[in-house]
Design a protein around this motif. Structure first.
Motif, short mmCIF file in Angstrom:
data_model
loop_
_atom_site.label_atom_id
_atom_site.label_comp_id
_atom_site.label_asym_id
_atom_site.label_seq_id
_atom_site.Cartn_x
_atom_site.Cartn_y
_atom_site.Cartn_z
N ARG A 1 -13.74 4.02 4.65
CA ARG A 1 -12.89 5.17 4.57
C ARG A 1 -11.68 4.65 3.77
O ARG A 1 -10.58 5.47 3.86
CB ARG A 1 -12.42 5.87 5.60
N ALA A 2 -11.67 3.47 3.20
CA ALA A 2 -10.43 2.91 2.36
C ALA A 2 -10.61 4.11 1.28
O ALA A 2 -11.49 4.05 0.56
CB ALA A 2 -10.46 1.58 2.05
N ASN A 3 -9.15 4.12 0.54
CA ASN A 3 -9.06 4.84 -0.96
C ASN A 3 -7.86 4.41 -1.53
O ASN A 3 -6.86 4.02 -0.72
CB ASN A 3 -9.36 6.31 -0.72
N ALA A 4 -7.99 4.60 -2.61
CA ALA A 4 -6.79 4.31 -3.80
C ALA A 4 -6.52 5.24 -4.73
O ALA A 4 -7.49 5.76 -5.13
CB ALA A 4 -7.04 2.97 -4.37
N SER A 5 -5.23 5.52 -5.11
CA SER A 5 -5.02 6.42 -6.31
C SER A 5 -3.97 5.60 -7.20
O SER A 5 -3.37 5.05 -6.62
CB SER A 5 -4.59 7.64 -5.46
N LEU B 1 0.45 2.86 -7.71
CA LEU B 1 -0.89 2.67 -6.78
C LEU B 1 -0.45 2.82 -5.46
O LEU B 1 0.17 2.02 -4.84
CB LEU B 1 -1.36 1.12 -7.15
N GLU B 2 -1.33 3.61 -4.94
CA GLU B 2 -1.33 3.78 -3.37
C GLU B 2 -2.61 3.52 -2.74
O GLU B 2 -3.52 3.92 -3.12
CB GLU B 2 -0.95 5.10 -3.23
N ILE B 3 -2.79 2.65 -1.90
CA ILE B 3 -4.00 2.22 -1.32
C ILE B 3 -3.77 2.55 0.13
O ILE B 3 -2.73 2.17 0.74
CB ILE B 3 -4.07 0.75 -1.44
N ARG B 4 -4.72 3.39 0.76
CA ARG B 4 -4.73 3.86 2.19
C ARG B 4 -5.87 2.90 3.03
O ARG B 4 -7.09 3.30 2.39
CB ARG B 4 -4.79 5.39 2.38
N LEU B 5 -5.65 2.34 3.93
CA LEU B 5 -6.44 1.53 4.61
C LEU B 5 -6.54 2.02 6.34
O LEU B 5 -5.41 1.94 6.97
CB LEU B 5 -6.46 0.07 4.66
N LYS B 6 -7.86 2.41 6.77
CA LYS B 6 -7.81 2.65 8.06
C LYS B 6 -7.67 1.51 8.99
O LYS B 6 -8.31 0.57 8.63
CB LYS B 6 -9.14 3.49 8.45
N LYS B 7 -6.92 1.41 10.11
CA LYS B 7 -6.85 0.34 10.92
C LYS B 7 -8.21 0.19 11.68
O LYS B 7 -8.92 1.17 12.06
CB LYS B 7 -5.69 0.52 12.21
N ALA B 8 -8.57 -1.22 11.88
CA ALA B 8 -9.81 -1.47 12.59
C ALA B 8 -9.76 -1.32 14.05
O ALA B 8 -8.40 -1.31 14.57
CB ALA B 8 -10.35 -2.95 12.24
#
Length: 156
Positions: free
Chosen positions: A128-132, A138-145
């Motif tokens: 579910r990581a995404n980048a725009s 540049l924005e990168i959203r990473l879900k915590k493990a």
């Protein structure tokens, strides 16, 4: 020749570039860390090396990394999750046309590649990581493990 008259200390610029390359070898991402991550070294060295700057936000359920990359196209950017706490952002900038250096009065923009290794505050998952990328940002959203909280051990 006029360029050399305006910049009589051109050799100093070349010496500074050599010094910055030596500093990158000593303090770069592959070097042994002397200082802990997140300190003054992590904030100042990118500016000294001429790299792009990033902001890292540690929210409740995700980590957000924002990087300013003006003048680049989406196709020129690569984002990789090296491990759960390390993100790599790599770019390549092409110049519009090949021009001789003597035609410039001032030349501060560069072409070539840049790479930034970003240490994340928490372990993240690639799911579910995404980048725009919009308007040079540049924005990168990473879900915590998910972190195992362990099991309760009864006391006898």
């Amino acid at each position: 020749m006029a360029w050399r008259r305006r910049y009589p200390f051109h050799w100093m610029s070349r010496d500074m570039e050599d010094l910055m390359l030596d500093m990158e070898r000593m303090w770069g991402p592959t070097a042994v860390r002397i200082l802990p991550p997140g300190g003054i070294a992590d904030r100042m060295l990118p500016a000294i090396r001429g790299e792009f700057r990033v902001d890292v936000r540690d929210l409740e359920e995700e980590v957000i990394v924002v990087a300013d990359l003006p003048g680049l196209e989406k196709e020129d950017i690569s984002v990789s999750l090296i491990n759960p706490v390390t993100l790599e952002i790599a770019t390549f900038r092409r110049m519009e046309s090949e021009e001789r250096e003597k035609e410039y009065f001032v030349k501060e923009r560069f072409s070539g590649s840049m790479k930034r290794i970003v240490v994340l505050p928490r372990e993240v998952s690639e799911e579910r990581a995404n980048a725009s990328f919009k308007n040079g940002v540049l924005e990168i959203r990473l879900k915590k493990a998910a972190v195992d909280k362990g099991t309760r051990i009864p006391i006898e």
